[in-house]
Design a protein around this motif. Structure first.
Motif, mmCIF file in Angstrom:
data_model
loop_
_atom_site.group_PDB
_atom_site.id
_atom_site.type_symbol
_atom_site.label_atom_id
_atom_site.label_comp_id
_atom_site.label_asym_id
_atom_site.label_seq_id
_atom_site.Cartn_x
_atom_site.Cartn_y
_atom_site.Cartn_z
ATOM 1 N N UNK A 21 0.797 -1.221 0.000
ATOM 2 C CA UNK A 21 0.000 0.000 0.000
ATOM 3 C C UNK A 21 0.837 1.282 0.000
ATOM 4 N N UNK A 22 1.869 1.418 0.827
ATOM 5 C CA UNK A 22 2.656 2.664 0.780
ATOM 6 C C UNK A 22 3.275 2.932 -0.594
ATOM 7 N N UNK A 23 3.667 1.867 -1.293
ATOM 8 C CA UNK A 23 4.232 2.040 -2.637
ATOM 9 C C UNK A 23 3.153 2.464 -3.624
ATOM 10 N N UNK A 24 1.979 1.871 -3.517
ATOM 11 C CA UNK A 24 0.867 2.249 -4.397
ATOM 12 C C UNK A 24 0.522 3.718 -4.183
ATOM 13 N N UNK A 25 0.520 4.142 -2.928
ATOM 14 C CA UNK A 25 0.171 5.529 -2.612
ATOM 15 C C UNK A 25 1.196 6.526 -3.155
ATOM 16 N N UNK A 26 2.411 6.105 -3.410
ATOM 17 C CA UNK A 26 3.399 6.991 -4.044
ATOM 18 C C UNK A 26 3.008 7.304 -5.483
ATOM 19 N N UNK A 29 -1.721 9.155 -5.241
ATOM 20 C CA UNK A 29 -1.850 9.807 -3.931
ATOM 21 C C UNK A 29 -3.303 10.091 -3.542
ATOM 22 N N UNK A 30 -3.974 9.059 -3.092
ATOM 23 C CA UNK A 30 -5.336 9.183 -2.572
ATOM 24 C C UNK A 30 -5.363 8.527 -1.200
ATOM 25 N N UNK A 31 -6.479 8.640 -0.519
ATOM 26 C CA UNK A 31 -6.569 8.027 0.804
ATOM 27 C C UNK A 31 -6.764 6.521 0.687
ATOM 28 N N UNK A 32 -6.440 5.841 1.759
ATOM 29 C CA UNK A 32 -6.615 4.386 1.834
ATOM 30 C C UNK A 32 -8.085 4.030 1.618
ATOM 31 N N UNK A 33 -8.981 4.801 2.225
ATOM 32 C CA UNK A 33 -10.406 4.504 2.089
ATOM 33 C C UNK A 33 -10.881 4.691 0.651
ATOM 34 N N UNK A 64 -1.387 -0.613 -15.385
ATOM 35 C CA UNK A 64 -2.554 -0.495 -16.257
ATOM 36 C C UNK A 64 -3.514 0.577 -15.748
ATOM 37 N N UNK A 65 -3.682 0.649 -14.437
ATOM 38 C CA UNK A 65 -4.546 1.669 -13.851
ATOM 39 C C UNK A 65 -4.016 3.068 -14.154
ATOM 40 N N UNK A 66 -2.720 3.264 -14.005
ATOM 41 C CA UNK A 66 -2.115 4.561 -14.314
ATOM 42 C C UNK A 66 -2.265 4.909 -15.794
ATOM 43 N N UNK A 67 -2.146 3.912 -16.656
ATOM 44 C CA UNK A 67 -2.325 4.150 -18.088
ATOM 45 C C UNK A 67 -3.763 4.569 -18.386
ATOM 46 N N UNK A 68 -4.729 3.967 -17.681
ATOM 47 C CA UNK A 68 -6.128 4.372 -17.833
ATOM 48 C C UNK A 68 -6.314 5.829 -17.425
#
Length: 75
Positions: A21-26, A29-33, A64-68
Motif C-alpha cells: 500500500x505505501x508504494x501504491x500511494x506513491x 496519492x489518494x486516501x486508503x479509504x 494499467x490503472x495509471x495508463x487508464x
C-alpha cells in the motif's frame, strides 16, 4: 492565452512483482479509504493476499490503472 501542458509520463514501476500500500500511494496519492472504495465498486484492481494480514497489488495492475488515468486525462 492558451497554454499547453505536457503529458505526464507513467512512473517507472517494476515490470513484475508486488507493491504494498505505501508504494501504491506513491503513484496514486489518494486516501486508503478511497482505494478500497474504488476496489469495492470494481473500478480498481483488488490486491492479492500474501499472508493472513498482508496484501499487495500486482505491479502490472497498477501500471494499467495509471495508463487508464493518462488516457482519461488526454481527452
Amino acid at each position: 492565452m492558451t497554454t499547453t501542458s505536457k503529458p505526464r509520463p507513467t512512473p517507472e514501476i517494476l515490470e513484475n512483482g508486488l507493491l504494498r500500500l505505501p508504494e501504491v500511494l506513491r503513484y496514486i496519492p489518494v486516501s486508503r479509504s478511497t482505494i478500497y472504495s474504488k476496489i469495492k465498486t470494481g473500478g480498481w484492481p483488488a490486491p492479492v493476499r500474501i499472508s493472513q494480514r498482508v496484501v499487495a497489488w500486482k505491479a502490472s495492475d497498477i501500471r494499467k490503472l495509471l495508463e487508464r488515468f493518462e488516457q482519461r486525462d488526454a481527452f
